[in-house]
Design an enzyme around this catalytic site. Sequence first.
Site, PDB file in Angstrom:
ATOM      1  N   HIS A  61     -21.767 -17.323 -57.781  1.00 55.84           N
ATOM      2  CA  HIS A  61     -22.205 -16.835 -59.089  1.00 55.84           C
ATOM      3  C   HIS A  61     -21.316 -17.440 -60.163  1.00 55.84           C
ATOM      4  O   HIS A  61     -20.368 -18.177 -59.858  1.00 55.84           O
ATOM      5  CB  HIS A  61     -22.184 -15.301 -59.144  1.00 55.84           C
ATOM      6  CG  HIS A  61     -20.833 -14.687 -58.963  1.00 55.84           C
ATOM      7  ND1 HIS A  61     -20.096 -14.796 -57.810  1.00 55.84           N
ATOM      8  CD2 HIS A  61     -20.071 -13.915 -59.810  1.00 55.84           C
ATOM      9  CE1 HIS A  61     -18.960 -14.134 -57.927  1.00 55.84           C
ATOM     10  NE2 HIS A  61     -18.919 -13.604 -59.143  1.00 55.84           N
ATOM     11  N   HIS A  63     -19.186 -16.230 -62.506  1.00 50.43           N
ATOM     12  CA  HIS A  63     -17.950 -15.673 -63.043  1.00 50.43           C
ATOM     13  C   HIS A  63     -16.845 -16.721 -62.888  1.00 50.43           C
ATOM     14  O   HIS A  63     -16.812 -17.468 -61.908  1.00 50.43           O
ATOM     15  CB  HIS A  63     -17.582 -14.371 -62.334  1.00 50.43           C
ATOM     16  CG  HIS A  63     -18.336 -13.191 -62.865  1.00 50.43           C
ATOM     17  ND1 HIS A  63     -18.510 -12.023 -62.152  1.00 50.43           N
ATOM     18  CD2 HIS A  63     -18.971 -12.997 -64.062  1.00 50.43           C
ATOM     19  CE1 HIS A  63     -19.215 -11.157 -62.873  1.00 50.43           C
ATOM     20  NE2 HIS A  63     -19.502 -11.731 -64.031  1.00 50.43           N
ATOM     21  N   ASP A  65     -13.777 -16.842 -62.000  1.00 45.72           N
ATOM     22  CA  ASP A  65     -12.903 -16.946 -60.830  1.00 45.72           C
ATOM     23  C   ASP A  65     -13.599 -17.581 -59.633  1.00 45.72           C
ATOM     24  O   ASP A  65     -12.982 -17.806 -58.595  1.00 45.72           O
ATOM     25  CB  ASP A  65     -12.322 -15.578 -60.454  1.00 45.72           C
ATOM     26  CG  ASP A  65     -13.383 -14.518 -60.202  1.00 45.72           C
ATOM     27  OD1 ASP A  65     -14.490 -14.646 -60.736  1.00 45.72           O
ATOM     28  OD2 ASP A  65     -13.089 -13.543 -59.477  1.00 45.72           O
ATOM     29  N   HIS A  66     -14.885 -17.941 -59.795  1.00 49.87           N
ATOM     30  CA  HIS A  66     -15.618 -18.584 -58.711  1.00 49.87           C
ATOM     31  C   HIS A  66     -16.084 -19.997 -59.052  1.00 49.87           C
ATOM     32  O   HIS A  66     -16.565 -20.704 -58.167  1.00 49.87           O
ATOM     33  CB  HIS A  66     -16.825 -17.730 -58.316  1.00 49.87           C
ATOM     34  CG  HIS A  66     -16.437 -16.415 -57.718  1.00 49.87           C
ATOM     35  ND1 HIS A  66     -16.405 -16.185 -56.366  1.00 49.87           N
ATOM     36  CD2 HIS A  66     -16.025 -15.259 -58.298  1.00 49.87           C
ATOM     37  CE1 HIS A  66     -16.007 -14.945 -56.135  1.00 49.87           C
ATOM     38  NE2 HIS A  66     -15.758 -14.368 -57.303  1.00 49.87           N
ATOM     39  N   HIS A 138     -24.549  -7.720 -57.374  1.00 56.30           N
ATOM     40  CA  HIS A 138     -23.431  -7.792 -58.299  1.00 56.30           C
ATOM     41  C   HIS A 138     -23.967  -7.555 -59.708  1.00 56.30           C
ATOM     42  O   HIS A 138     -25.167  -7.368 -59.899  1.00 56.30           O
ATOM     43  CB  HIS A 138     -22.758  -9.167 -58.175  1.00 56.30           C
ATOM     44  CG  HIS A 138     -21.386  -9.243 -58.770  1.00 56.30           C
ATOM     45  ND1 HIS A 138     -20.491  -8.206 -58.740  1.00 56.30           N
ATOM     46  CD2 HIS A 138     -20.755 -10.261 -59.427  1.00 56.30           C
ATOM     47  CE1 HIS A 138     -19.364  -8.559 -59.335  1.00 56.30           C
ATOM     48  NE2 HIS A 138     -19.505  -9.808 -59.775  1.00 56.30           N
ATOM     49  N   ASP A 206     -18.240 -10.309 -53.947  1.00 56.57           N
ATOM     50  CA  ASP A 206     -18.722  -9.813 -55.234  1.00 56.57           C
ATOM     51  C   ASP A 206     -20.077  -9.124 -55.087  1.00 56.57           C
ATOM     52  O   ASP A 206     -21.099  -9.600 -55.565  1.00 56.57           O
ATOM     53  CB  ASP A 206     -18.792 -10.935 -56.263  1.00 56.57           C
ATOM     54  CG  ASP A 206     -17.418 -11.354 -56.732  1.00 56.57           C
ATOM     55  OD1 ASP A 206     -16.567 -11.651 -55.868  1.00 56.57           O
ATOM     56  OD2 ASP A 206     -17.175 -11.401 -57.954  1.00 56.57           O
ATOM     57  N   HIS A 267     -10.821 -11.706 -51.408  1.00 56.90           N
ATOM     58  CA  HIS A 267     -11.129 -11.337 -52.791  1.00 56.90           C
ATOM     59  C   HIS A 267     -10.447 -10.026 -53.188  1.00 56.90           C
ATOM     60  O   HIS A 267     -11.076  -9.072 -53.639  1.00 56.90           O
ATOM     61  CB  HIS A 267     -12.646 -11.227 -52.989  1.00 56.90           C
ATOM     62  CG  HIS A 267     -13.060 -11.374 -54.426  1.00 56.90           C
ATOM     63  ND1 HIS A 267     -13.107 -10.301 -55.280  1.00 56.90           N
ATOM     64  CD2 HIS A 267     -13.443 -12.448 -55.154  1.00 56.90           C
ATOM     65  CE1 HIS A 267     -13.505 -10.705 -56.477  1.00 56.90           C
ATOM     66  NE2 HIS A 267     -13.708 -12.018 -56.425  1.00 56.90           N
TER      67      HIS A 267
END
Length: 305
Positions: A61, A63, A65-66, A138, A206, A267
Amino acid sequence: MLDVCLLGTGGMMPLPYRFLTSLMVRYNGHSIMIDCGEATQISVRLQGWSFKDIDVLMITHFHADHISGLPGLLLAMGNADRTEPLTIIGPRNIKKVVDSLRVIAPELPFAVKCIEINGAEQTFDMFGLRLKAFKLNHNILCYGYSMELDRKGRFNPEAAKALDIPIQLWKVLQSGQDVTVDGRTFTSDMVMGEDRKGLKLTYCTDTRPMAAIVEAARGSDLFICEGMYGENDEETMEKAKSKKHMTMLEAANLAKEAGVEELWLTHFSPSMNKPKMFTDAVKEVFPNAIIGKDRISKELKFLDE
């Protein structure tokens, strides 16, 4: 054989002692990466693996941090003299997001091909691996991924001899094709045993727990799943539900229900300084669970290897 490395185990932000969650898998000269948060390329270097061999990057996805480590990774791959195209698979608008991030990496010596996942699940065949994306729960569109490597049954030379099949045609039958000799048609099932157990890896982060995760992970040799929070009290559960994440115990219950061989938790929240303090509680639910750490690795092998 699948060579698996969990490059990082952190969520939200990289820490001096914990990189962001990312997975890298090597198979038969190819490499696949899932997610690429900030500083992912440092962990790849510390593992001693190569950027140059990454053929497929799968994004769960959008976000930060990914995916925020993507421009740096692309530039590192370019500096490694890569010329082969890179395939990036991800949610709706993946090309738009990748193009936006490439503002600071506009010129590369290789092509970047983006594939958008359609619907709740989709399967991709890549160099002998079956890659399956499945939709998660999510607060933005997010997918988990499974990788499966099938294994054919053993070839039976005695059966082939009994059928008078010329030896030069045996490989054709082993590949699954039919052959016709003097008007007689032979099918591969005449000389091949039943399919043997293959390998399966599932990665999920997530999300809230859901039945689709259990089905996707069912029978996996390795299930890598988020365990954002270790506590299981009312306040933590409310936080997990509102932020659409899950606790370690929820992940352990998914592993148990799916009948996986091994669980790696990942995570972790930045506020969780010592994830291993929850080991005993997790193992009470699923004994073959491991609290992940950066660059934990494993070779997944066929049963008789």
